[in-house]
Structures are given as C-alpha cells and as structure tokens.
Design a protein around this motif. Structure first.
Motif, PDB file in Angstrom:
ATOM      1  N   UNK A   1      -5.455  -2.090  15.551  1.00  0.00           N
ATOM      2  CA  UNK A   1      -6.040  -2.686  16.750  1.00  0.00           C
ATOM      3  C   UNK A   1      -7.514  -3.000  16.518  1.00  0.00           C
ATOM      4  N   UNK A   2      -8.227  -2.069  15.919  1.00  0.00           N
ATOM      5  CA  UNK A   2      -9.643  -2.265  15.631  1.00  0.00           C
ATOM      6  C   UNK A   2      -9.864  -3.461  14.705  1.00  0.00           C
ATOM      7  N   UNK A   3      -9.023  -3.596  13.704  1.00  0.00           N
ATOM      8  CA  UNK A   3      -9.146  -4.742  12.793  1.00  0.00           C
ATOM      9  C   UNK A   3      -9.032  -6.047  13.564  1.00  0.00           C
ATOM     10  N   UNK A   4      -8.024  -6.168  14.393  1.00  0.00           N
ATOM     11  CA  UNK A   4      -7.817  -7.404  15.147  1.00  0.00           C
ATOM     12  C   UNK A   4      -8.977  -7.692  16.098  1.00  0.00           C
ATOM     13  N   UNK A   5      -9.402  -6.683  16.825  1.00  0.00           N
ATOM     14  CA  UNK A   5     -10.447  -6.886  17.830  1.00  0.00           C
ATOM     15  C   UNK A   5     -11.806  -7.168  17.189  1.00  0.00           C
ATOM     16  N   UNK A   6     -12.153  -6.445  16.138  1.00  0.00           N
ATOM     17  CA  UNK A   6     -13.487  -6.623  15.547  1.00  0.00           C
ATOM     18  C   UNK A   6     -13.589  -7.862  14.669  1.00  0.00           C
ATOM     19  N   UNK A   7     -12.482  -8.304  14.078  1.00  0.00           N
ATOM     20  CA  UNK A   7     -12.559  -9.488  13.209  1.00  0.00           C
ATOM     21  C   UNK A   7     -12.126 -10.768  13.903  1.00  0.00           C
ATOM     22  N   UNK A   8     -11.360 -10.657  14.978  1.00  0.00           N
ATOM     23  CA  UNK A   8     -10.811 -11.839  15.627  1.00  0.00           C
ATOM     24  C   UNK A   8      -9.618 -12.421  14.894  1.00  0.00           C
TER      25      UNK A   8
ATOM     26  N   UNK B   1       0.866  -1.179   0.000  1.00  0.00           N
ATOM     27  CA  UNK B   1       0.000   0.000   0.000  1.00  0.00           C
ATOM     28  C   UNK B   1       0.902   1.227   0.000  1.00  0.00           C
ATOM     29  N   UNK B   2       0.351   2.402  -0.338  1.00  0.00           N
ATOM     30  CA  UNK B   2       1.211   3.586  -0.427  1.00  0.00           C
ATOM     31  C   UNK B   2       1.979   3.906   0.857  1.00  0.00           C
ATOM     32  N   UNK B   3       1.296   3.939   1.988  1.00  0.00           N
ATOM     33  CA  UNK B   3       1.966   4.339   3.217  1.00  0.00           C
ATOM     34  C   UNK B   3       1.373   3.657   4.431  1.00  0.00           C
ATOM     35  N   UNK B   4       1.871   4.030   5.591  1.00  0.00           N
ATOM     36  CA  UNK B   4       1.427   3.435   6.846  1.00  0.00           C
ATOM     37  C   UNK B   4      -0.036   3.752   7.140  1.00  0.00           C
ATOM     38  N   UNK B   5      -0.493   4.931   6.748  1.00  0.00           N
ATOM     39  CA  UNK B   5      -1.880   5.320   6.979  1.00  0.00           C
ATOM     40  C   UNK B   5      -2.851   4.348   6.308  1.00  0.00           C
ATOM     41  N   UNK B   6      -2.446   3.751   5.202  1.00  0.00           N
ATOM     42  CA  UNK B   6      -3.310   2.843   4.453  1.00  0.00           C
ATOM     43  C   UNK B   6      -3.286   1.401   4.957  1.00  0.00           C
ATOM     44  N   UNK B   7      -2.434   1.088   5.906  1.00  0.00           N
ATOM     45  CA  UNK B   7      -2.354  -0.283   6.412  1.00  0.00           C
ATOM     46  C   UNK B   7      -3.670  -0.795   7.005  1.00  0.00           C
ATOM     47  N   UNK B   8      -4.371  -0.017   7.841  1.00  0.00           N
ATOM     48  CA  UNK B   8      -5.593  -0.560   8.448  1.00  0.00           C
ATOM     49  C   UNK B   8      -6.667  -0.980   7.443  1.00  0.00           C
ATOM     50  N   UNK B   9      -6.889  -0.204   6.397  1.00  0.00           N
ATOM     51  CA  UNK B   9      -7.943  -0.586   5.459  1.00  0.00           C
ATOM     52  C   UNK B   9      -7.566  -1.858   4.710  1.00  0.00           C
ATOM     53  N   UNK B  10      -6.306  -1.989   4.330  1.00  0.00           N
ATOM     54  CA  UNK B  10      -5.876  -3.215   3.654  1.00  0.00           C
ATOM     55  C   UNK B  10      -5.948  -4.413   4.597  1.00  0.00           C
ATOM     56  N   UNK B  11      -5.544  -4.216   5.849  1.00  0.00           N
ATOM     57  CA  UNK B  11      -5.624  -5.296   6.841  1.00  0.00           C
ATOM     58  C   UNK B  11      -7.073  -5.694   7.082  1.00  0.00           C
ATOM     59  N   UNK B  12      -7.976  -4.717   7.114  1.00  0.00           N
ATOM     60  CA  UNK B  12      -9.390  -5.009   7.337  1.00  0.00           C
ATOM     61  C   UNK B  12      -9.973  -5.829   6.198  1.00  0.00           C
ATOM     62  N   UNK B  13      -9.675  -5.450   4.973  1.00  0.00           N
ATOM     63  CA  UNK B  13     -10.188  -6.207   3.825  1.00  0.00           C
ATOM     64  C   UNK B  13      -9.658  -7.636   3.866  1.00  0.00           C
ATOM     65  N   UNK B  14      -8.384  -7.800   4.148  1.00  0.00           N
ATOM     66  CA  UNK B  14      -7.802  -9.144   4.231  1.00  0.00           C
ATOM     67  C   UNK B  14      -8.457  -9.950   5.350  1.00  0.00           C
ATOM     68  N   UNK B  15      -8.574  -9.351   6.529  1.00  0.00           N
ATOM     69  CA  UNK B  15      -9.127 -10.070   7.682  1.00  0.00           C
ATOM     70  C   UNK B  15     -10.586 -10.454   7.464  1.00  0.00           C
TER      71      UNK B  15
ATOM     72  N   UNK C   1      -5.650 -16.381   8.096  1.00  0.00           N
ATOM     73  CA  UNK C   1      -5.650 -16.664   9.527  1.00  0.00           C
ATOM     74  C   UNK C   1      -4.993 -15.546  10.315  1.00  0.00           C
ATOM     75  N   UNK C   2      -4.123 -14.773   9.653  1.00  0.00           N
ATOM     76  CA  UNK C   2      -3.424 -13.673  10.314  1.00  0.00           C
ATOM     77  C   UNK C   2      -2.974 -12.655   9.276  1.00  0.00           C
ATOM     78  N   UNK C   3      -2.772 -11.440   9.769  1.00  0.00           N
ATOM     79  CA  UNK C   3      -2.246 -10.353   8.964  1.00  0.00           C
ATOM     80  C   UNK C   3      -0.992  -9.839   9.663  1.00  0.00           C
ATOM     81  N   UNK C   4       0.029  -9.541   8.883  1.00  0.00           N
ATOM     82  CA  UNK C   4       1.223  -8.886   9.411  1.00  0.00           C
ATOM     83  C   UNK C   4       1.273  -7.511   8.751  1.00  0.00           C
ATOM     84  N   UNK C   5       1.235  -6.466   9.562  1.00  0.00           N
ATOM     85  CA  UNK C   5       1.232  -5.089   9.051  1.00  0.00           C
ATOM     86  C   UNK C   5       2.593  -4.461   9.299  1.00  0.00           C
ATOM     87  N   UNK C   6       3.217  -3.985   8.217  1.00  0.00           N
ATOM     88  CA  UNK C   6       4.566  -3.425   8.300  1.00  0.00           C
ATOM     89  C   UNK C   6       4.583  -2.012   7.737  1.00  0.00           C
ATOM     90  N   UNK C   7       5.169  -1.104   8.486  1.00  0.00           N
ATOM     91  CA  UNK C   7       5.269   0.272   8.023  1.00  0.00           C
ATOM     92  C   UNK C   7       6.290   1.030   8.840  1.00  0.00           C
TER      93      UNK C   7
END
Length: 156
Positions: free
Chosen positions: A102-109, A54-68, A74-80
């Motif tokens: 944090x929201x992605x992990x908690x809301x999706x499990x 993704x372009x930058x760190x700000x975009x990590x949560x939306x990409x992680x959410x779509x994946x999750x 089974x897991x996402x590793x977010x790097x930035x």
C-alpha cells in the motif's frame, strides 16, 4: 466466498510497462497466480512485462518499491501466498506485505495490483490460485486491477 459481486473489467493496456513481482514459496499456488496474471496482461495487450521472483511474500514490498521508483514501469503486480501456521508469523508477514505494498502505491503513484493470498490452509490457497478446479483467480484479478488503475489515473 469472496469474489461475489466482483466487477467485470476489460481494459486496453497497450503500451503499458508492467512488472510482476512474485514470491517463491508454495510453487503450485504461485504458478497458478503467475499464469492468471500473464493471461490477463496478454489479453489487455500489455507486451512489456517483466517478472521478478523474490524469496517470499515479506520481500514483495521492497521489490515493488524499487520497480515503482525506477520510472520504467506503469504498474506493478505483486503475487504471494501466506498460509497460517501455529505461530504469529502469519499475522506479521501479512501485515508487513499489505502495509508495504500500500505504501509503495501511495508514495510513488504507481498502481500495485494486490495478489497476495492470506489463507488459513493450503486448500484455500489452491481454491484462489486460478488452477483447474479453483473458484477464483487472484493473480488475474491483481493484474486486471493494476492495468485498470493505470488507465483510470491517466484520466484524472
């Protein structure tokens, strides 16, 4: 320096499906973080690994959410990496990334390994990127945490 007292984690990740979502800024640092994550996932026996940039760190949560939420991982590793500058931008991006992941992990499990460096300068980032001469490897640590958390959650 952080890293003192870190646990030694060895987990069998055979059969796990992992997505690594990585920012594109600061190529040298990101290459180190990605290499560390790849190395740990390989050592854990994780063979189903996809990488998404993704372009930058700000975009990590939306990409992680779509994946999750896809049900295909089974897991996402977010790097930035975010390096402090002369404006409040640093605080906003760091807070958004941390809260969002944090929201992605908690809301999706779905566990999210947090490999976002928040550094005062480039030297600090390089020292944590898992490069030759670095004191820490936060990409590896994030991948270890993600895999170990999947295994721990399965025991509940």
């Amino acid at each position: 320096m952080s890293g003192s007292g870190a646990p030694s984690i060895t987990t069998d990740g055979s059969g796990l499906r992992v997505v690594v979502v990585a920012a594109s800024w600061h190529t040298t640092v990101m290459d180190g973080l990605l290499a560390g994550a790849r190395r740990v996932l390989d050592a854990a026996g994780v063979t189903d690994v996809r990488e998404v940039r993704v372009p930058g760190t700000f975009e990590l949560p939306v990409a992680a959410a779509v994946a999750a939420r896809s049900g295909a991982v089974d897991a996402v590793v977010a790097l930035g990496v975010v390096i402090r500058g002369g404006t409040p931008h640093f605080e906003y991006v760091c807070q958004a990334a941390t809260s969002g992941l944090t929201d992605v992990a908690v809301t999706t499990g779905v566990p999210v390994g947090f490999g976002v460096l928040t550094c005062d300068d480039e030297a600090q980032a390089l020292d944590r990127a898992g490069l030759p001469g670095s004191h820490e490897d936060k990409g590896a640590e994030a991948a270890e945490a993600a895999v170990a958390t999947v295994v721990a959650l399965r025991s509940l």
